[in-house]
Design a protein around this motif. Structure first.
Motif, PDB file in Angstrom:
ATOM      1  N   LEU A  46       0.835  -1.202   0.000  1.00  0.00           N
ATOM      2  CA  LEU A  46       0.000   0.000   0.000  1.00  0.00           C
ATOM      3  C   LEU A  46       0.868   1.249   0.000  1.00  0.00           C
ATOM      4  N   TYR A  51      -1.522  -0.665  -4.759  1.00  0.00           N
ATOM      5  CA  TYR A  51      -2.976  -0.798  -4.800  1.00  0.00           C
ATOM      6  C   TYR A  51      -3.684   0.504  -5.169  1.00  0.00           C
ATOM      7  N   ALA A  52      -2.947   1.505  -5.605  1.00  0.00           N
ATOM      8  CA  ALA A  52      -3.529   2.826  -5.839  1.00  0.00           C
ATOM      9  C   ALA A  52      -4.639   2.786  -6.882  1.00  0.00           C
ATOM     10  N   ARG A  54      -6.740   0.478  -7.564  1.00  0.00           N
ATOM     11  CA  ARG A  54      -7.985  -0.149  -7.123  1.00  0.00           C
ATOM     12  C   ARG A  54      -8.616   0.564  -5.935  1.00  0.00           C
ATOM     13  N   ASP A  55      -7.919   1.535  -5.354  1.00  0.00           N
ATOM     14  CA  ASP A  55      -8.456   2.269  -4.204  1.00  0.00           C
ATOM     15  C   ASP A  55      -9.423   3.338  -4.705  1.00  0.00           C
ATOM     16  N   LYS A  58      -8.764   8.619  -4.053  1.00  0.00           N
ATOM     17  CA  LYS A  58      -7.592   9.028  -4.834  1.00  0.00           C
ATOM     18  C   LYS A  58      -6.818  10.169  -4.190  1.00  0.00           C
ATOM     19  N   TRP A  62      -3.018   8.258   2.632  1.00  0.00           N
ATOM     20  CA  TRP A  62      -3.377   6.851   2.605  1.00  0.00           C
ATOM     21  C   TRP A  62      -2.783   6.199   3.850  1.00  0.00           C
ATOM     22  N   SER A  95      -8.799   1.662   2.912  1.00  0.00           N
ATOM     23  CA  SER A  95      -9.174   2.481   1.765  1.00  0.00           C
ATOM     24  C   SER A  95      -8.886   3.929   2.117  1.00  0.00           C
ATOM     25  N   GLY A  96      -8.044   4.570   1.317  1.00  0.00           N
ATOM     26  CA  GLY A  96      -7.706   5.953   1.622  1.00  0.00           C
ATOM     27  C   GLY A  96      -7.106   6.090   3.005  1.00  0.00           C
TER      28      GLY A  96
END
Length: 311
Positions: A46, A51-52, A54-55, A58, A62, A95-96
């Motif tokens: 990460l 994985y950017a 699919r996250d 944006k 993170w 996520s984020g």
């Protein structure tokens, strides 16, 4: 509110303390005051930005982290299995900015269960993600008591839990290890230990000439280990590998996010930790401000037991 995260992707040096908004528990959710968050190899991907794409989030920051332990400080409507003040552990789908490396975290209620009795928060944080992944791998393969399971990466967190849970399921376990880790892997319960390496499939076949019934590939050796498995056997992988399509092998990529809200499975693992079926292994605890150092240590390899960040 403080978290350890990245505003630009990179190596361990990209990790630093960031400020994230406070969240509150909605219906079906639980908020934890996090005191411990485990550092896992997935976290390093990460941070690198793997994985950017699919996250869905944006914008920085993170925040990594897939398992936590702490104390419940808010409970949303409909949650009845925990109350404010309970010591708990939880599995996180990052996520984020919503990752485990933060001092307060809202999770689905079914991703949170009581921590094992007599376990510290640091110890409890090491259980949810790796043990739930191990449990899911075994469930996907569906082996029966008495069948033979091979485990690569058996000295690691995932592999170690696979060994222990497989023995509890009545399986015969052949596991790999370096010379330095052989006793550890035997202590985890492996019936047969072979030397790890690129030729591990041949070493397994020396002991089980017909091939094993299933294999959990914690070492992420992919095609190299397939020859260890009999025709029609099962393989569980942890980085999305789907096999080579030959010999009717049943290959199961094990994605823990699919079972992140399996509260019954998570609570069973809590009970098995209390009963001594699985072992909570801590390597070192570091303050969250030293997240970059924790990632450097993990990248150096050879870590046995988990690195844990504390808040």
């Amino acid at each position: 509110m403080r978290a350890a995260g990245v505003t630009e992707f990179g190596g361990p040096e990209a990790l630093h303390i960031v400020e994230v908004p406070e969240e509150h528990a909605g219906p079906g959710q639980v908020r934890l005051r996090v005191s411990a968050a485990t550092v896992n190899p997935t976290d390093t991907y990460l941070v690198l930005g793997v994985y950017a794409d699919r996250d869905p989030v944006k914008n920085p920051p993170w925040v990594p982290g897939m398992d936590v332990a702490g104390v419940v400080d808010e409970v949303g409507e409909g949650v009845e299995h925990v109350v404010v003040g309970d010591a708990v552990m939880g599995v996180v789908v990052p996520s984020g900015a919503h990752g485990g490396y933060r001092e307060s975290l809202v999770l689905p209620g079914d991703s949170v269960v009581h921590a094992p009795k007599n376990a510290t928060d640091v110890e409890a944080a090491t259980l949810p993600m790796n043990a739930l992944t191990a449990r899911f791998s075994l469930d996907l393969m569906g082996l029966r008591p008495g069948q033979v399971l091979a485990v690569t990466g058996a000295a690691g967190a995932y592999g170690g839990y696979v060994v222990q849970l497989a023995k509890a399921d009545g399986l015969t376990v052949v596991a790999d290890a370096s010379q330095a880790d052989e006793q550890l892997v035997r202590d985890l319960g492996a019936d047969v230990v072979v030397r790890r390496g690129d030729d591990v499939a041949a070493r397994i076949r020396e002991r089980f000439p017909d091939g094993v019934d299933g294999l959990a590939d914690g070492a992420v050796q992919d095609a190299l280990v397939l020859p260890a498995v009999r025709d029609g056997g099962a393989v569980a992988t942890v980085r999305g590998y789907r096999g080579d399509g030959q010999r009717d092998l049943r290959v199961f990529p094990t994605l823990v996010r699919k079972v992140a809200q399996d509260r019954a499975a998570l609570d069973r693992l809590r009970q098995q930790a209390e009963d001594g079926v699985v072992t909570l292994r801590v390597n070192r605890a570091l303050p969250a401000e030293e997240a970059a150092e924790a990632h450097r240590l993990l990248a150096g390899g050879g870590i046995r037991g988990r690195l844990v960040l504390t808040f």
